[in-house]
Design a protein around this motif. Sequence first.
Motif, PDB file in Angstrom:
ATOM      1  N   TYR A 374     -14.673   6.376  14.760  1.00  0.00           N
ATOM      2  CA  TYR A 374     -13.585   8.059  13.964  1.00  0.00           C
ATOM      3  C   TYR A 374     -11.986   7.912  13.420  1.00  0.00           C
ATOM      4  N   THR A 375     -12.010   7.258  13.028  1.00  0.00           N
ATOM      5  CA  THR A 375     -10.300   7.006  12.399  1.00  0.00           C
ATOM      6  C   THR A 375     -10.656   6.700  10.451  1.00  0.00           C
ATOM      7  N   GLU A 376      -9.343   6.988   9.939  1.00  0.00           N
ATOM      8  CA  GLU A 376      -9.440   6.957   8.620  1.00  0.00           C
ATOM      9  C   GLU A 376      -8.162   5.379   8.218  1.00  0.00           C
ATOM     10  N   VAL A 377      -8.071   4.724   8.096  1.00  0.00           N
ATOM     11  CA  VAL A 377      -7.073   3.767   7.311  1.00  0.00           C
ATOM     12  C   VAL A 377      -7.599   3.992   5.981  1.00  0.00           C
ATOM     13  N   HIS A 378      -6.200   4.334   4.848  1.00  0.00           N
ATOM     14  CA  HIS A 378      -6.311   3.697   3.525  1.00  0.00           C
ATOM     15  C   HIS A 378      -5.094   2.930   3.121  1.00  0.00           C
ATOM     16  N   ALA A 379      -5.166   2.011   1.692  1.00  0.00           N
ATOM     17  CA  ALA A 379      -3.714   1.893   1.096  1.00  0.00           C
ATOM     18  C   ALA A 379      -3.572   2.987   0.037  1.00  0.00           C
ATOM     19  N   ASP A 390      -2.189  11.504  -1.265  1.00  0.00           N
ATOM     20  CA  ASP A 390      -3.269  12.177  -2.239  1.00  0.00           C
ATOM     21  C   ASP A 390      -3.835  11.110  -2.983  1.00  0.00           C
ATOM     22  N   GLU A 391      -3.391   9.493  -2.599  1.00  0.00           N
ATOM     23  CA  GLU A 391      -4.372   8.992  -3.671  1.00  0.00           C
ATOM     24  C   GLU A 391      -4.480   7.911  -3.416  1.00  0.00           C
ATOM     25  N   ARG A 392      -5.534   7.015  -3.416  1.00  0.00           N
ATOM     26  CA  ARG A 392      -6.172   5.441  -2.588  1.00  0.00           C
ATOM     27  C   ARG A 392      -6.165   4.439  -3.451  1.00  0.00           C
ATOM     28  N   CYS A 393      -5.391   3.277  -3.026  1.00  0.00           N
ATOM     29  CA  CYS A 393      -5.848   2.024  -4.055  1.00  0.00           C
ATOM     30  C   CYS A 393      -6.545   0.967  -3.599  1.00  0.00           C
ATOM     31  N   LEU A 401       0.146   1.041   3.892  1.00  0.00           N
ATOM     32  CA  LEU A 401      -1.577   1.577   5.356  1.00  0.00           C
ATOM     33  C   LEU A 401      -0.365   2.835   5.979  1.00  0.00           C
ATOM     34  N   VAL A 402      -1.694   3.862   5.680  1.00  0.00           N
ATOM     35  CA  VAL A 402      -2.041   4.891   6.423  1.00  0.00           C
ATOM     36  C   VAL A 402      -2.514   5.355   7.387  1.00  0.00           C
ATOM     37  N   LEU A 403      -3.124   6.088   8.629  1.00  0.00           N
ATOM     38  CA  LEU A 403      -3.752   6.264   8.684  1.00  0.00           C
ATOM     39  C   LEU A 403      -3.893   7.954   9.985  1.00  0.00           C
ATOM     40  N   ARG A 404      -5.381   8.185  10.512  1.00  0.00           N
ATOM     41  CA  ARG A 404      -5.584   8.548  11.616  1.00  0.00           C
ATOM     42  C   ARG A 404      -6.430   9.204  11.738  1.00  0.00           C
ATOM     43  N   GLY A 405      -6.189  10.016  13.377  1.00  0.00           N
ATOM     44  CA  GLY A 405      -7.371  10.055  14.241  1.00  0.00           C
ATOM     45  C   GLY A 405      -7.168  10.768  15.272  1.00  0.00           C
ATOM     46  N   HIS A 434      -3.934  -4.292   1.994  1.00  0.00           N
ATOM     47  CA  HIS A 434      -4.744  -3.501   1.276  1.00  0.00           C
ATOM     48  C   HIS A 434      -6.126  -3.446   2.150  1.00  0.00           C
ATOM     49  N   LEU A 435      -7.219  -2.999   2.306  1.00  0.00           N
ATOM     50  CA  LEU A 435      -8.338  -3.436   2.295  1.00  0.00           C
ATOM     51  C   LEU A 435      -9.517  -3.780   1.921  1.00  0.00           C
TER      52      LEU A 435
END
Length: 611
Positions: A374-379, A390-393, A401-405, A434-435
């Motif tokens: 139930y969380t988000e993690v993006h590069a 607003d962009e994704r690697c 790395l950014v995250l929310r939840g 990175h992911l």
Amino acid sequence: MQAFTTLADIEALEQRPLAEVAPHRTPYELIRATAARFPEREAFTFLPDAELDTPPQRITYRELLAHIHRAANAFRALGVHEPDTVAMLAPNTPEAHAVLWGAQLAGRVCPINFLLQPDHIAALLQASGAKVLVALGPNAELAVWPTALAVQALHAAVLVPITMDEAVPGTPSLQDLLAAQPDTLTFVPDLNPDRAVALFHTGGTTGAPKLAQHTAGNEAHTAWFAHAFYDMDETAVEINGFPLFHVAGAFVYGLALLAIGARQVLPTLSGMRNTGFVQRYWQFCERERVTHLACVPTVLASLLGVPVNANIEGVRAAFTGGSPLPAELAQRFETATGIPVRNILGMTECAGLVSIEPLLGPRTPGSAGLRLPYTEVHAVPWRDGETQLDERCAAGETGVLVLRGPHMSPGYLDAKRNAGLFEHGWIVTGDLGHLDDAGRIHITGRAKDVIIRGSHNIDPGLVEDAFMAHPAVLQCAVVAEPDAYAGEVPVAFVVLRPGAGLDADALLREVAPQVYERPACPKRVVLVDALPLTAIGKVFKPTLRLRAIEIRLNEIAQALAPERAVRVQASDDGGRQRALITLGGVADEDLSEQLREALAAIAVPVEIRFG
């Protein structure tokens, strides 16, 4: 909840509503539910000392819940309500857990590193609005009480000692206050999961107070889902030698076990700093039937120096976080002990957890595992000095790395400190990584740790990997050294293995061909006996950056004034480094001007003195 192996397991779970999967949304409700299921199971085994024949203190879940109720009642009787704070200067003991969770019911809690200077602690108390300060009382092992007295002189608060070896005359102890209260709550607590119940300080050991708020829901979220990565149930036994002022001790390795009825072994007042305990570590594992180890990389390295002199077949895993896990260290530990190592990524600002490598999945070198459910993690890309939210690697592409939840803090107590980390509903971690295609998170460094040599960005983590692969190297940390031509160059601080007969130049010659690119090769290697560490054993790079400044400026000054004594003192002023150069002998304006010219291109403000 079934144990996780892959991201698909997490995504399958997320098809169900969060409220159904995690019905208990506060730490208190988690512990209360566990006490109802397993009242006589052991929650804590506290080791009074490092002797194997000393009987431990054993606390059941029924007793723990009663102590939490009594602590909450006692704090309410002292005038603590929801907006008020109970500060705590105490190690990881059963009594401290009663304070940690009981204070959250009465108001909010602020656990503080007792190794900080009294004026810094007092500033944290002032910022948190602490009405009560609970501190470890006088004892022979850990001198916290003198610090507490010094703090009280700077910030007025009700001072409550946790009695250990001796009572404090004329001052009721925590044990006295608990004994005077019933073991059921005398008030109806506010169990709103969105209420801020804790303040955890972060940002190093100097500078203005920086207190991250935790809601009850933040803490419960990380705690409830962790065990599915650890593959734990109520029969698990873990050594938790981490302090409660750090999210690892409180949540990652603490509340996560309390949520499922597992047992924590708490090793003496000094925790993993108790050398006697470390030397008998494996024997305690056998005696207490330990199944999981709570570590940081420096603990793994220390345990490699302890002979395995006990039956540790029951130990299923060693989890480690706090700083990047060198693949070579993990491999050495697994080979020496037969215990699988798994990595964790955490942050104070999200109640301790971002991701975990599942025990049932493989250890992937460089990976910090999978995100929490139930969380988000993006590069995301870093461009023009900003994260592009607003962009994704792409998979495998390095970004920030950014995250929310639900585990994300509402921000710092001083909202002015939020800029740069809390941005538009996201936490911008500052971690570079990175992911991969499997959704695993890989950390390669810190954005602020990036070394910019000319216009070339150097990731220090990759340079450290090259050194850690050398058989003579025990530990390594790479930081930036100021340079007049390139702006910054890498310098490696290295701890050698005992008996390694290698000097700094020889080591650099042997490692240089293995560094991932030529500009990343360090300008120098500095051999040290030990790296500076935080309270939980994480390498504290700001100290090394200051040392690198001192080394370089000393070289420049000594070259211009070889006949004079030179002393360089670098300091950190709110994240900005500066230096003082003192030259022995009488003042010489010509020499001073020559030195200023030589330092003109060094991006560090310098003051020059004589004498």
